[in-house]
Motif scaffolding. Structure first.
Motif, PDB file in Angstrom:
ATOM      1  N   UNK A 206     -10.678  -0.299   3.509  1.00 49.45           N
ATOM      2  CA  UNK A 206     -11.827  -0.190   2.611  1.00 49.45           C
ATOM      3  C   UNK A 206     -12.740  -1.646   2.469  1.00 49.45           C
ATOM      4  N   UNK A 207     -11.749  -2.508   2.044  1.00 52.33           N
ATOM      5  CA  UNK A 207     -12.177  -4.077   1.924  1.00 52.33           C
ATOM      6  C   UNK A 207     -12.939  -4.474   3.151  1.00 52.33           C
ATOM      7  N   UNK A 208     -12.150  -4.161   4.330  1.00 49.57           N
ATOM      8  CA  UNK A 208     -12.633  -4.791   5.676  1.00 49.57           C
ATOM      9  C   UNK A 208     -13.921  -4.002   5.966  1.00 49.57           C
ATOM     10  N   UNK A 209     -13.940  -2.680   5.652  1.00 50.76           N
ATOM     11  CA  UNK A 209     -15.401  -2.018   5.854  1.00 50.76           C
ATOM     12  C   UNK A 209     -16.400  -2.497   5.237  1.00 50.76           C
ATOM     13  N   UNK A 210     -16.145  -2.849   3.628  1.00 49.85           N
ATOM     14  CA  UNK A 210     -17.201  -3.434   2.952  1.00 49.85           C
ATOM     15  C   UNK A 210     -17.804  -4.829   3.536  1.00 49.85           C
ATOM     16  N   UNK A 265     -12.646  -3.116  16.090  1.00 48.66           N
ATOM     17  CA  UNK A 265     -13.957  -3.481  15.457  1.00 48.66           C
ATOM     18  C   UNK A 265     -13.770  -4.227  14.092  1.00 48.66           C
ATOM     19  N   UNK A 266     -12.900  -3.697  13.246  1.00 54.24           N
ATOM     20  CA  UNK A 266     -12.639  -4.208  12.033  1.00 54.24           C
ATOM     21  C   UNK A 266     -11.401  -5.222  11.980  1.00 54.24           C
ATOM     22  N   UNK A 267     -10.705  -5.189  13.050  1.00 52.96           N
ATOM     23  CA  UNK A 267      -9.448  -5.844  12.767  1.00 52.96           C
ATOM     24  C   UNK A 267      -8.386  -5.245  11.960  1.00 52.96           C
ATOM     25  N   UNK A 268      -8.384  -4.101  11.577  1.00 54.65           N
ATOM     26  CA  UNK A 268      -7.392  -3.420  10.683  1.00 54.65           C
ATOM     27  C   UNK A 268      -6.102  -3.325  11.347  1.00 54.65           C
ATOM     28  N   UNK A 269      -5.088  -3.960  10.779  1.00 55.70           N
ATOM     29  CA  UNK A 269      -3.808  -3.780  11.081  1.00 55.70           C
ATOM     30  C   UNK A 269      -2.879  -3.535   9.660  1.00 55.70           C
ATOM     31  N   UNK A 270      -2.098  -2.477   9.823  1.00 53.68           N
ATOM     32  CA  UNK A 270      -1.339  -2.109   8.780  1.00 53.68           C
ATOM     33  C   UNK A 270      -0.457  -3.148   8.180  1.00 53.68           C
ATOM     34  N   UNK A 271      -0.376  -3.518   6.934  1.00 52.70           N
ATOM     35  CA  UNK A 271       0.927  -4.207   6.606  1.00 52.70           C
ATOM     36  C   UNK A 271       2.338  -3.713   6.149  1.00 52.70           C
ATOM     37  N   UNK A 272       2.091  -2.275   6.152  1.00 57.27           N
ATOM     38  CA  UNK A 272       3.395  -1.747   5.734  1.00 57.27           C
ATOM     39  C   UNK A 272       3.674  -0.672   6.745  1.00 57.27           C
ATOM     40  N   UNK A 273       5.213  -0.743   6.789  1.00 58.63           N
ATOM     41  CA  UNK A 273       5.789   0.146   7.936  1.00 58.63           C
ATOM     42  C   UNK A 273       7.020   0.795   7.146  1.00 58.63           C
ATOM     43  N   UNK A 274       6.990   2.059   7.073  1.00 60.03           N
ATOM     44  CA  UNK A 274       8.313   2.950   6.600  1.00 60.03           C
ATOM     45  C   UNK A 274       9.508   2.509   7.243  1.00 60.03           C
ATOM     46  N   UNK A 275       9.306   2.173   8.498  1.00 58.51           N
ATOM     47  CA  UNK A 275      10.518   1.772   8.924  1.00 58.51           C
ATOM     48  C   UNK A 275      11.431   0.419   8.245  1.00 58.51           C
TER      49      UNK A 275
END
Length: 275
Positions: A206-210, A265-275
């Motif tokens: 959301x922050x990236x989209x804004x 396009x937005x550079x979204x990469x998740x920082x959290x991984x259940x593994x």
């Protein structure tokens, strides 16, 4: 000042926290929330309340620069099916149209994996499923399809308006990771294409989209880039949807709900991984 509807929900709380950590002033709007200057109780099914709240609230704010609209009945079954549709579409129309009337030109709207075939009783046309595929199978999903259609039209009603619809998959709070104990089950998260997203990463999207808002309407999938399964994605695809075309470059555990567009396009990469 950024307004957040549905600020008391799982994703709403994470979004408010993220935006404030980024240095933004944030005003939450919901039926319930923490007392204090950062929250106002609003019944979003009432257009008058919604417009009034967006224009200003005495001792709270004097107008909004952007809106994050997350408020909704979150799933089918909590109320009768027609009530889910009527509530959610009314609330979204009120939020979008009130934003238009209030001169708010930057909006991020929560859409859903339910707008693209969930629970996938019928195979999608290709895997991973991207934003070009739209199909509703229940009233919650139908509402999301209707909300995206409304947004695509309303964005043209005022010059410079930006509306971004984010199709979220199952949002997982940081204290809900125990569910991944089933990650070796071949049927685990099949109805979600194996996908999931941590609430904190959803807030980051959301922050990236804004931050990247441009005039016009855009849709992005939001999920962790890797699935919630220990089984390789190509094998899951073959088991769940035999005969469905699969991308040649599919990663070993890549989510079958595509996150390629938002990553590129937005550079979204998740920082959290259940593994």
């Amino acid at each position: 000042m950024i307004g957040v509807t549905g600020s008391g929900g799982k994703l709403g709380k994470a979004t408010v926290a993220r935006l404030r950590a980024d240095g933004h002033d944030v005003m939450g709007f919901d039926l319930a929330g923490p007392p204090g200057a950062g929250f106002t109780r609003v019944n979003l099914t009432d257009f008058g309340q919604t417009l009034d709240a967006f224009l200003s609230v005495t001792a709270r704010h004097h107008g909004l620069d952007a809106l994050v609209h997350l408020a909704a009945i979150p799933v089918n079954g909590l109320v009768p099916d027609a009530a889910t549709f009527h509530n959610n579409v009314t609330v979204s129309f009120n939020a979008l149209f009130a934003a238009h009337r209030a001169g708010i030109r930057t909006i991020v709207l929560a859409s859903s994996i339910t707008a693209m075939g969930f629970p996938f009783d019928e195979a999608p046309p290709a895997l991973p499923v991207d934003e070009t595929y739209t199909r509703a199978t229940n009233t919650y999903g139908l509402g999301k399809v209707a909300e995206e259609a409304m947004a695509a039209q309303l964005v043209t009603w005022a010059h410079g308006t930006s509306i971004t619809a984010l199709r979220f998959t199952n949002v997982v709070a940081e204290d809900e990771y125990a569910t991944f104990e089933r990650a070796e089950d071949p049927g685990y998260r099949r109805d979600l294409l194996g996908s999931w997203v941590d609430a904190r990463d959803g807030a980051r999207a959301i922050a990236l989209a804004l931050a990247a808002a441009q005039p016009g309407f855009e849709v992005y999938n939001v999920a962790a880039p890797e699935s919630g399964s220990r089984i390789p994605s190509r094998r899951l695809a073959a088991d769940w949807f035999p005969g469905t075309p699969v991308a040649d470059d599919l990663g070993e555990y890549e989510s079958l709900m595509s996150t390629r567009k938002i990553r590129e396009r937005l550079g979204f990469v998740a920082a959290h991984d259940w593994r």
